[in-house]
Write a protein that holds these residues in place. Structure first.
Motif, PDB file in Angstrom:
ATOM      1  N   LEU A  34       0.069 -28.012  31.497  1.00  0.00           N
ATOM      2  CA  LEU A  34      -1.282 -27.755  31.987  1.00  0.00           C
ATOM      3  C   LEU A  34      -2.025 -29.074  32.169  1.00  0.00           C
ATOM      4  CD1 LEU A  34      -2.047 -24.807  29.578  1.00  0.00           C
ATOM      5  CD2 LEU A  34      -1.640 -24.622  32.029  1.00  0.00           C
ATOM      6  N   PRO A  35      -3.003 -29.095  33.050  1.00  0.00           N
ATOM      7  CA  PRO A  35      -3.740 -30.345  33.290  1.00  0.00           C
ATOM      8  C   PRO A  35      -4.719 -30.668  32.170  1.00  0.00           C
ATOM      9  CG  PRO A  35      -4.674 -28.574  34.599  1.00  0.00           C
ATOM     10  CD  PRO A  35      -3.444 -28.016  33.928  1.00  0.00           C
ATOM     11  N   GLY A  36      -5.047 -31.937  32.072  1.00  0.00           N
ATOM     12  CA  GLY A  36      -6.097 -32.381  31.154  1.00  0.00           C
ATOM     13  C   GLY A  36      -5.807 -32.049  29.708  1.00  0.00           C
ATOM     14  N   ARG A  37      -6.849 -31.637  29.019  1.00  0.00           N
ATOM     15  CA  ARG A  37      -6.752 -31.377  27.569  1.00  0.00           C
ATOM     16  C   ARG A  37      -6.613 -29.903  27.234  1.00  0.00           C
ATOM     17  NH1 ARG A  37     -10.844 -35.795  24.936  1.00  0.00           N
ATOM     18  NH2 ARG A  37      -9.876 -37.563  25.966  1.00  0.00           N
ATOM     19  N   ILE A  38      -6.296 -29.096  28.207  1.00  0.00           N
ATOM     20  CA  ILE A  38      -6.160 -27.664  27.973  1.00  0.00           C
ATOM     21  C   ILE A  38      -5.086 -27.384  26.933  1.00  0.00           C
ATOM     22  CG2 ILE A  38      -5.601 -25.448  29.048  1.00  0.00           C
ATOM     23  CD1 ILE A  38      -6.832 -26.577  31.643  1.00  0.00           C
ATOM     24  N   ASN A  39      -4.059 -28.232  26.911  1.00  0.00           N
ATOM     25  CA  ASN A  39      -2.979 -28.028  25.936  1.00  0.00           C
ATOM     26  C   ASN A  39      -3.474 -28.086  24.492  1.00  0.00           C
ATOM     27  OD1 ASN A  39      -0.745 -27.498  27.588  1.00  0.00           O
ATOM     28  ND2 ASN A  39      -0.541 -29.660  28.064  1.00  0.00           N
ATOM     29  N   SER A  40      -4.582 -28.760  24.235  1.00  0.00           N
ATOM     30  CA  SER A  40      -5.096 -28.816  22.863  1.00  0.00           C
ATOM     31  C   SER A  40      -5.547 -27.438  22.381  1.00  0.00           C
ATOM     32  CB  SER A  40      -6.251 -29.817  22.753  1.00  0.00           C
ATOM     33  OG  SER A  40      -7.378 -29.365  23.486  1.00  0.00           O
ATOM     34  N   VAL A  41      -5.842 -26.541  23.298  1.00  0.00           N
ATOM     35  CA  VAL A  41      -6.192 -25.166  22.949  1.00  0.00           C
ATOM     36  C   VAL A  41      -4.945 -24.296  22.931  1.00  0.00           C
ATOM     37  CG1 VAL A  41      -7.513 -23.133  23.674  1.00  0.00           C
ATOM     38  CG2 VAL A  41      -8.498 -25.418  23.936  1.00  0.00           C
ATOM     39  N   VAL A  42      -4.037 -24.568  23.831  1.00  0.00           N
ATOM     40  CA  VAL A  42      -2.839 -23.737  23.999  1.00  0.00           C
ATOM     41  C   VAL A  42      -1.767 -24.043  22.954  1.00  0.00           C
ATOM     42  CG1 VAL A  42      -0.956 -23.169  25.589  1.00  0.00           C
ATOM     43  CG2 VAL A  42      -3.291 -23.418  26.454  1.00  0.00           C
ATOM     44  N   ASP A  43      -1.542 -25.309  22.640  1.00  0.00           N
ATOM     45  CA  ASP A  43      -0.453 -25.691  21.733  1.00  0.00           C
ATOM     46  C   ASP A  43      -0.486 -24.984  20.381  1.00  0.00           C
ATOM     47  OD1 ASP A  43       0.627 -27.291  23.695  1.00  0.00           O
ATOM     48  OD2 ASP A  43      -0.071 -29.181  22.817  1.00  0.00           O
ATOM     49  N   PRO A  44      -1.649 -24.815  19.744  1.00  0.00           N
ATOM     50  CA  PRO A  44      -1.648 -24.124  18.456  1.00  0.00           C
ATOM     51  C   PRO A  44      -1.249 -22.641  18.538  1.00  0.00           C
ATOM     52  CG  PRO A  44      -3.666 -25.405  18.720  1.00  0.00           C
ATOM     53  CD  PRO A  44      -2.962 -25.403  20.045  1.00  0.00           C
ATOM     54  N   ILE A  45      -1.231 -22.096  19.750  1.00  0.00           N
ATOM     55  CA  ILE A  45      -0.867 -20.679  19.922  1.00  0.00           C
ATOM     56  C   ILE A  45       0.639 -20.507  20.092  1.00  0.00           C
ATOM     57  CG2 ILE A  45      -1.278 -18.606  21.344  1.00  0.00           C
ATOM     58  CD1 ILE A  45      -3.970 -19.866  22.144  1.00  0.00           C
ATOM     59  N   LEU A  46       1.345 -21.570  20.456  1.00  0.00           N
ATOM     60  CA  LEU A  46       2.780 -21.480  20.736  1.00  0.00           C
ATOM     61  C   LEU A  46       3.603 -20.897  19.583  1.00  0.00           C
ATOM     62  CD1 LEU A  46       3.286 -24.788  22.751  1.00  0.00           C
ATOM     63  CD2 LEU A  46       3.158 -22.447  23.649  1.00  0.00           C
ATOM     64  N   PRO A  47       3.367 -21.300  18.317  1.00  0.00           N
ATOM     65  CA  PRO A  47       4.151 -20.689  17.231  1.00  0.00           C
ATOM     66  C   PRO A  47       3.913 -19.182  17.112  1.00  0.00           C
ATOM     67  CG  PRO A  47       2.929 -22.603  16.425  1.00  0.00           C
ATOM     68  CD  PRO A  47       2.464 -22.341  17.825  1.00  0.00           C
ATOM     69  N   VAL A  48       2.725 -18.758  17.476  1.00  0.00           N
ATOM     70  CA  VAL A  48       2.393 -17.327  17.410  1.00  0.00           C
ATOM     71  C   VAL A  48       3.183 -16.567  18.467  1.00  0.00           C
ATOM     72  CG1 VAL A  48       0.538 -15.645  17.573  1.00  0.00           C
ATOM     73  CG2 VAL A  48       0.107 -17.850  16.506  1.00  0.00           C
ATOM     74  N   VAL A  49       3.288 -17.133  19.656  1.00  0.00           N
ATOM     75  CA  VAL A  49       4.059 -16.495  20.729  1.00  0.00           C
ATOM     76  C   VAL A  49       5.491 -16.266  20.265  1.00  0.00           C
ATOM     77  CG1 VAL A  49       4.972 -16.764  23.072  1.00  0.00           C
ATOM     78  CG2 VAL A  49       2.620 -17.470  22.560  1.00  0.00           C
ATOM     79  N   ALA A  50       6.085 -17.286  19.668  1.00  0.00           N
ATOM     80  CA  ALA A  50       7.469 -17.174  19.196  1.00  0.00           C
ATOM     81  C   ALA A  50       7.609 -16.087  18.128  1.00  0.00           C
ATOM     82  CB  ALA A  50       7.942 -18.514  18.649  1.00  0.00           C
ATOM     83  N   SER A  51       6.581 -15.901  17.319  1.00  0.00           N
ATOM     84  CA  SER A  51       6.681 -14.938  16.213  1.00  0.00           C
ATOM     85  C   SER A  51       6.562 -13.490  16.662  1.00  0.00           C
ATOM     86  CB  SER A  51       5.628 -15.239  15.142  1.00  0.00           C
ATOM     87  OG  SER A  51       4.337 -14.860  15.593  1.00  0.00           O
ATOM     88  N   VAL A  52       6.014 -13.232  17.850  1.00  0.00           N
ATOM     89  CA  VAL A  52       5.826 -11.844  18.284  1.00  0.00           C
ATOM     90  C   VAL A  52       6.565 -11.503  19.579  1.00  0.00           C
ATOM     91  CG1 VAL A  52       3.572 -11.661  17.157  1.00  0.00           C
ATOM     92  CG2 VAL A  52       3.683 -12.272  19.571  1.00  0.00           C
ATOM     93  N   LYS A  53       7.348 -12.438  20.105  1.00  0.00           N
ATOM     94  CA  LYS A  53       7.944 -12.217  21.425  1.00  0.00           C
ATOM     95  C   LYS A  53       8.869 -11.008  21.490  1.00  0.00           C
ATOM     96  CE  LYS A  53      11.653 -15.548  20.802  1.00  0.00           C
ATOM     97  NZ  LYS A  53      12.221 -16.814  21.257  1.00  0.00           N
ATOM     98  N   ASN A  54       9.427 -10.577  20.380  1.00  0.00           N
ATOM     99  CA  ASN A  54      10.329  -9.430  20.387  1.00  0.00           C
ATOM    100  C   ASN A  54       9.671  -8.134  19.919  1.00  0.00           C
ATOM    101  OD1 ASN A  54      12.558 -10.943  21.346  1.00  0.00           O
ATOM    102  ND2 ASN A  54      12.900 -11.730  19.286  1.00  0.00           N
ATOM    103  N   GLN A  55       8.371  -8.152  19.707  1.00  0.00           N
ATOM    104  CA  GLN A  55       7.672  -6.932  19.279  1.00  0.00           C
ATOM    105  C   GLN A  55       7.446  -6.014  20.474  1.00  0.00           C
ATOM    106  OE1 GLN A  55       4.008  -7.886  17.314  1.00  0.00           O
ATOM    107  NE2 GLN A  55       5.017  -8.630  15.474  1.00  0.00           N
TER     108      GLN A  55
END
Length: 109
Positions: A34-55
């Motif tokens: 993603l452009p700019g600093r948007i990743n600073s908001v998105v990156d902390p959510i990545l571990p959560v995505v991995a934890s629920v991807k098979n639900q």
């Protein structure tokens, strides 16, 4: 910052709030640069995505709810001041999910 506010203003309740159709959650699910600093908001959510991807169910809603729980937990763990206030019964941190259509907040933690 939150710890200072709780001490200075004698706050007894803090609320972490997620909402349906969250763009940051959708970006974390897509996991693309993603452009700019948007990743600073998105990156902390990545571990959560991995934890629920098979639900079962809607992946976006699952991540929103799991992210609220995760962020509330992290907030409680990150600050010794908040931890102390919680242990003393002087502070409670709750998480909720805001429904954009109805305007209601459902408490989930």
């Amino acid at each position: 910052m939150l710890a200072n506010c709780c001490i200075l203003f004698s706050g007894h309740l803090s609320n972490g709030l997620g909402h349906e159709k969250c763009g940051a959650v959708q970006a974390a699910i897509a996991n693309k640069p993603l452009p700019g600093r948007i990743n600073s908001v998105v990156d902390p959510i990545l571990p959560v995505v991995a934890s629920v991807k098979n639900q079962p169910g809607d992946i976006i809603d699952n991540v929103v709810i799991a992210n609220v729980k995760y962020q509330v937990q992290k907030l409680q763990e990150r600050s010794p001041i908040l931890t102390q206030l919680i242990q003393q019964g002087k502070l409670k941190i709750v998480g909720g999910r805001y429904d954009l259509h109805s305007g209601k907040v459902n408490i989930i933690t």
